[in-house]
Design an enzyme around this catalytic site. Structure first.
Site, short mmCIF file in Angstrom:
data_model
loop_
_atom_site.label_atom_id
_atom_site.label_comp_id
_atom_site.label_asym_id
_atom_site.label_seq_id
_atom_site.Cartn_x
_atom_site.Cartn_y
_atom_site.Cartn_z
N TYR A 1 6.39 -9.02 8.36
CA TYR A 1 5.96 -7.62 8.47
C TYR A 1 6.22 -7.10 9.88
CZ TYR A 1 3.25 -8.31 4.14
OH TYR A 1 2.86 -8.58 2.85
N ASP B 1 0.83 -1.20 0.00
CA ASP B 1 0.00 0.00 0.00
C ASP B 1 0.87 1.25 0.00
OD1 ASP B 1 -2.34 -1.50 0.06
OD2 ASP B 1 -2.41 -1.53 2.25
N ARG C 1 -3.60 -5.48 7.51
CA ARG C 1 -4.68 -4.57 7.92
C ARG C 1 -5.86 -5.36 8.48
NH1 ARG C 1 -6.84 -1.76 3.11
NH2 ARG C 1 -5.51 -3.07 1.82
N ASP D 1 -6.97 1.23 7.81
CA ASP D 1 -5.75 1.98 8.12
C ASP D 1 -6.09 3.47 8.19
OD1 ASP D 1 -5.97 2.86 5.48
OD2 ASP D 1 -4.27 1.69 4.75
#
Length: 292
Positions: A66, A38, A172, A80
């Protein structure tokens, strides 16, 4: 110019911005990235060039690592900070032990519902295109695996952690799901991908530092990009058959035993790299021919 560049994408740019720059610098249109990050996320984004584009799927299909931060007590349309706030709750009464219990309960395989603001297609249309029109549709859950969650730090309402997960995992959505489990909601605030397949942040090159003079210095060969797959040497007697797409069922194919369903880097006895192949109960076949 065939191979893979281990790019580090900065926040504030799209994955396609990275591809656009590499196309310009490399002077070729045959460029593709290996899994969207993203715009507000940063991190490792391997970019394939030339014949390297043949192995995009094999890099994308690997596990990822991550580093994420999220905030309890807030829900947004995008999961987000890019989206609109749709709910706010006080999370200060939740004990750290309860937060940890919820987080670690997701260390498993589970059916994860992707966010509406995602690039997944439904009936040929990307979900984010529908979301931008104010349309929300029912999404099917996708089986993902959260292999491990570690380095959890709690400063309620903010939580940071490292996630090692399978392909297709939306971090997310993981943050959102933890918020739902704690009944206060949660929204991702920061995200960095530190590893995908063999490509790590430590060995990456920042997209801003790539130019036409140095790009060749950072190209990893197709063969080296796939070295996480085990090597299998096959008899020269059968190499032409495999190269021509024939499935070979013969005990003399290799001195080693090839596990059913496992993907291998395949070489002939002269150490020529042929491609990726695997066996089933009917024989061994090259799945992706990569010989020069």
């Amino acid at each position: 110019m065939d191979g893979v560049i281990n790019i580090f994408k900065n926040t504030g740019m799209t994955s396609f911005d990275v591809v656009r720059k590499i196309k310009k610098v490399a002077g070729t249109g045959k460029v593709g990235h290996t899994g969207t990050l993203d715009p507000e996320a940063c991190g490792v984004l391997p970019v394939c060039i030339g014949k390297g584009t043949k192995i995009i799927d094999y890099i994308m299909n690997s596990d990822k690592i991550y580093e994420v931060e999220f905030k309890l007590g807030i829900k947004t349309t995008t999961y987000d900070l890019e989206g609109d706030v749709i709910q706010e709750k006080d999370s200060s009464n939740i004990e750290n032990e309860e937060i940890l219990k919820s987080i670690y309960s997701f260390e498993r395989e589970y059916s994860q519902i992707p966010p509406m603001y995602s690039a997944i297609k439904q009936n040929g249309v990307r979900l984010y295109e529908l979301a931008r029109k104010g349309i929300e549709v029912e999404r099917k859950g996708r089986l993902v695996s959260i292999h491990k969650i570690e380095d959890v730090r709690i400063n309620n309402p903010y939580i940071s952690m490292k996630v090692i997960c399978s392909k297709g995992t939306y971090i997310r959505s993981l943050c959102y799901d933890i918020g739902e489990d704690l009944q206060v909601g949660a929204t991702m605030t920061k995200l960095k991908r530190s590893k995908t397949s063999k490509f790590t942040e430590e060995k990456s090159i920042n997209i801003e530092d790539i130019n036409s003079e140095n790009i060749k210095d950072y190209i990893i060969s197709i063969e080296d990009a796939l070295d996480s797959y085990q090597k299998l040497v096959i008899s020269n007697k059968f190499s032409k058959l495999l190269i021509n797409g024939v499935k070979v069922f013969d005990k003399r194919l290799t001195k080693e035993k090839a596990e059913i369903g496992k993907l291998y880097r395949v070489y002939d006895e002269n150490n020529n790299f042929i491609g990726l192949g695997k066996s089933d109960h009917q024989g061994f076949k090259i799945e992706k021919l990569l010989i020069n």
